[in-house]
Design a protein around this motif. Structure first.
Motif, PDB file in Angstrom:
ATOM      1  N   HIS A 121       0.845  -1.178   0.000  1.00  0.00           N
ATOM      2  CA  HIS A 121       0.000   0.000   0.000  1.00  0.00           C
ATOM      3  C   HIS A 121       0.888   1.237   0.000  1.00  0.00           C
ATOM      4  O   HIS A 121       2.111   1.145   0.160  1.00  0.00           O
ATOM      5  N   GLU A 122       0.260   2.370  -0.177  1.00  0.00           N
ATOM      6  CA  GLU A 122       1.011   3.624  -0.154  1.00  0.00           C
ATOM      7  C   GLU A 122       1.426   3.938   1.276  1.00  0.00           C
ATOM      8  O   GLU A 122       0.591   3.987   2.185  1.00  0.00           O
ATOM      9  N   VAL A 123       2.713   4.131   1.461  1.00  0.00           N
ATOM     10  CA  VAL A 123       3.265   4.403   2.783  1.00  0.00           C
ATOM     11  C   VAL A 123       3.578   5.891   2.894  1.00  0.00           C
ATOM     12  O   VAL A 123       4.290   6.446   2.045  1.00  0.00           O
ATOM     13  N   ASP A 124       3.043   6.525   3.914  1.00  0.00           N
ATOM     14  CA  ASP A 124       3.301   7.938   4.147  1.00  0.00           C
ATOM     15  C   ASP A 124       4.623   8.067   4.909  1.00  0.00           C
ATOM     16  O   ASP A 124       4.701   7.733   6.102  1.00  0.00           O
ATOM     17  N   GLU A 172       4.838  -0.878   5.442  1.00  0.00           N
ATOM     18  CA  GLU A 172       5.254   0.100   6.447  1.00  0.00           C
ATOM     19  C   GLU A 172       6.128  -0.535   7.519  1.00  0.00           C
ATOM     20  O   GLU A 172       7.098   0.081   7.989  1.00  0.00           O
ATOM     21  N   THR A 173       5.818  -1.765   7.894  1.00  0.00           N
ATOM     22  CA  THR A 173       6.619  -2.441   8.919  1.00  0.00           C
ATOM     23  C   THR A 173       8.041  -2.691   8.440  1.00  0.00           C
ATOM     24  O   THR A 173       9.008  -2.504   9.188  1.00  0.00           O
ATOM     25  N   GLN A 174       8.160  -3.096   7.190  1.00  0.00           N
ATOM     26  CA  GLN A 174       9.482  -3.356   6.636  1.00  0.00           C
ATOM     27  C   GLN A 174      10.313  -2.077   6.575  1.00  0.00           C
ATOM     28  O   GLN A 174      11.503  -2.075   6.923  1.00  0.00           O
ATOM     29  N   VAL A 178       6.846  -4.759  -7.290  1.00  0.00           N
ATOM     30  CA  VAL A 178       7.556  -4.717  -6.022  1.00  0.00           C
ATOM     31  C   VAL A 178       7.312  -6.018  -5.285  1.00  0.00           C
ATOM     32  O   VAL A 178       6.177  -6.464  -5.157  1.00  0.00           O
ATOM     33  N   THR A 179       8.373  -6.636  -4.809  1.00  0.00           N
ATOM     34  CA  THR A 179       8.266  -7.863  -4.033  1.00  0.00           C
ATOM     35  C   THR A 179       8.806  -7.600  -2.637  1.00  0.00           C
ATOM     36  O   THR A 179       9.981  -7.253  -2.485  1.00  0.00           O
ATOM     37  N   VAL A 180       7.972  -7.746  -1.649  1.00  0.00           N
ATOM     38  CA  VAL A 180       8.363  -7.498  -0.266  1.00  0.00           C
ATOM     39  C   VAL A 180       8.412  -8.821   0.460  1.00  0.00           C
ATOM     40  O   VAL A 180       7.462  -9.608   0.388  1.00  0.00           O
ATOM     41  N   THR A 181       9.507  -9.082   1.149  1.00  0.00           N
ATOM     42  CA  THR A 181       9.660 -10.327   1.897  1.00  0.00           C
ATOM     43  C   THR A 181       9.765 -10.045   3.370  1.00  0.00           C
ATOM     44  O   THR A 181      10.172  -8.956   3.792  1.00  0.00           O
TER      45      THR A 181
END
Length: 465
Positions: free
Chosen positions: A306-309, A347-349, A461-464
């Motif tokens: 998602h879009e991270v502010d 956001e956590t990453q 985008v690939t987030v792990t």
């Protein structure tokens, strides 16, 4: 050496028709003069025949006139031949000059178009040629180099001067040698240098030629590729090790709790036995935490993108790290540019990356200092980027350690695991961003995080986890 495309001379056929025209003109001129001479002699003879006798001296005059006519004809022929020779010589000279200019132009264009810096010196050490790439690499203009002795251009101790000294005086050349170089802009870079003997047309040495190329970005890219390869190889290994160890560890932890309860019910625990069981439980928890770190490093997981502010994330991290900063007497500062675009990711990453980087900054400031976080937007490579800079006034990083910062299990701290920056590197890579570290030992460190801004266009985008 340089063979230009043959150019057709505009009047290439001039010598042939010019010679034919000149000889034809001479033939016509001589014929005309002979006719005039014969007519004149005929009139003279007719005049003398009316008187009845021809004086002998008039025959001598007539023969002298003929000899003069032949002499004039020969002079005209020699002059015409000389003119033809001059024209031919001029045409050959013009053709040779054009060819020479074409060769010089081709050599000049090749020299200026080569992306590698080229510097040539004669036997006396005078710089004779410089191309634009050399001006950029050496941060000096051609006006400061051409016609000057290299000793007057490069100061003692300069790596370029040392290489030129070795090549010119000792006849020892280097090949593809990477050297640290600091130009007039005071920016430290790495240049790849090659020297070779420059020979003249006679085959003898006419000086030396130096090739110099800025490979700072290439080496940084190679380092990132090496780190990426190591991370990729360790992903599978770490996941397998963590998975295989978690099950027996869970069994050990469970049975320790059961043993503790059983001994407590039967006759109570002796003090030393209770101490040993507490140690075993603590070590099991520590091993479990280590396995969690392994899983974060290696185990892929699905997260909603998602879009991270970015300003909100920075505010949260600043409040989270405030307590530890106060304990360490560290002054926290942050500056966020107005209108900062969001980034696409987890956001956590992203928060984990900032926490890992700031934790390293805190450990580098044992006696307190300042940690500053800045965020701003820039445009480059055809898209917008969000740059987050974390700078500190800590002890800095040694040059030999910077190259290994993102390697797993490499750490300069006695209590560190060596996975913090490795995890941060992988998260940045998975978000399509980059992480750069610059530091001067004893002067502090700057960490630059670059995220591609979310512009509404589809992006992979690939987030792990």
């Amino acid at each position: 050496m340089f063979r230009p495309v043959p150019v057709t001379v505009r009047f290439r056929g001039v010598p042939l028709w010019l010679m034919a025209a000149v000889f034809l003109s001479l033939a016509l001129l001589l014929s005309f003069l002979l006719l005039l001479s014969l007519q004149q002699d005929q009139r003279l003879l007719q005049d003398f025949s009316k008187d009845g006798s021809v004086p002998t001296k008039h025959f001598a005059a007539l023969w002298q006139s003929r000899r003069d006519l032949v002499l004039v004809a020969l002079l005209v022929f020699v002059a015409a031949a000389g003119a033809i020779g001059a024209v031919i010589a001029f045409l050959h000279y013009d053709s040779a000059r054009r060819t020479l200019e074409a060769v010089k132009g081709l050599a000049r264009n090749i020299l200026e178009s080569i992306p590698t810096g080229i510097l040539t010196l004669n036997q006396s050490g005078i710089i004779t040629a410089v191309n634009p790439a050399a001006e950029v690499v050496l941060t000096r203009s051609s006006g400061d180099l051409l016609g000057c002795a290299y000793e007057s251009v490069f100061a003692p101790g300069d790596v370029i001067r040392h290489v030129l000294d070795t090549a010119l005086r000792m006849q020892e050349h280097v090949r593809q040698q990477d050297l640290p170089y600091q130009g007039r802009d005071r920016e430290s870079r790495t240049i790849r240098v090659t020297t070779a003997e420059l020979t003249g047309d006679d085959g003898l040495s006419a000086g030396i030629i130096l090739q110099a190329q800025d490979v700072t970005d290439w080496l940084a890219l190679e380092q990132r590729l090496r780190v990426a390869e190591k991370l990729s190889a360790l992903h599978t290994l770490s996941a397998g090790v963590a998975h295989e160890l978690r099950n027996p560890l869970s069994a050990v932890d469970l049975n320790l709790h059961l043993l503790e309860d059983e001994l407590a019910r039967q006759a109570g625990l002796r003090e030393d036995a209770d101490h040993y069981i507490r140690i075993l439980n603590a070590e099991c928890r520590r091993m479990s935490a280590i396995l969690d770190t392994f899983m974060k490093f290696a185990g892929p997981g699905s997260h909603g993108l998602h879009e991270v502010d970015v300003p909100s994330v920075i505010d949260y991290i600043m409040s989270l790290m405030r307590f530890e900063a106060d304990e360490r007497s560290i002054r926290l500062e942050h500056l966020v540019e107005d209108g900062l675009p969001p980034v696409l990711g987890d956001e956590t990453q992203i928060s984990q990356v900032l926490v890992n980087v700031m934790a390293n900054s805190f450990h580098a400031m044992q006696s307190g200092g300042r940690c500053r976080v800045e965020a701003r937007c820039r445009r480059g490579n055809g898209q917008e980027w969000v740059d987050i800079t974390v700078s500190d006034t800590g002890s800095g990083i040694k040059n030999e350690d910077i190259a290994h910062l993102f390697e797993p299990f490499y750490t300069t701290k006695s209590e560190g695991s060596g996975l913090g920056l490795a995890i941060a590197y992988r998260i940045m890579h998975d978000h399509g961003g980059t992480i750069h570290v610059s530091s001067e030992y004893g002067q502090g460190t700057i960490v630059l995080l670059q995220f591609p801004a979310e512009t509404g266009q589809l992006r992979s985008v690939t987030v792990t986890a």
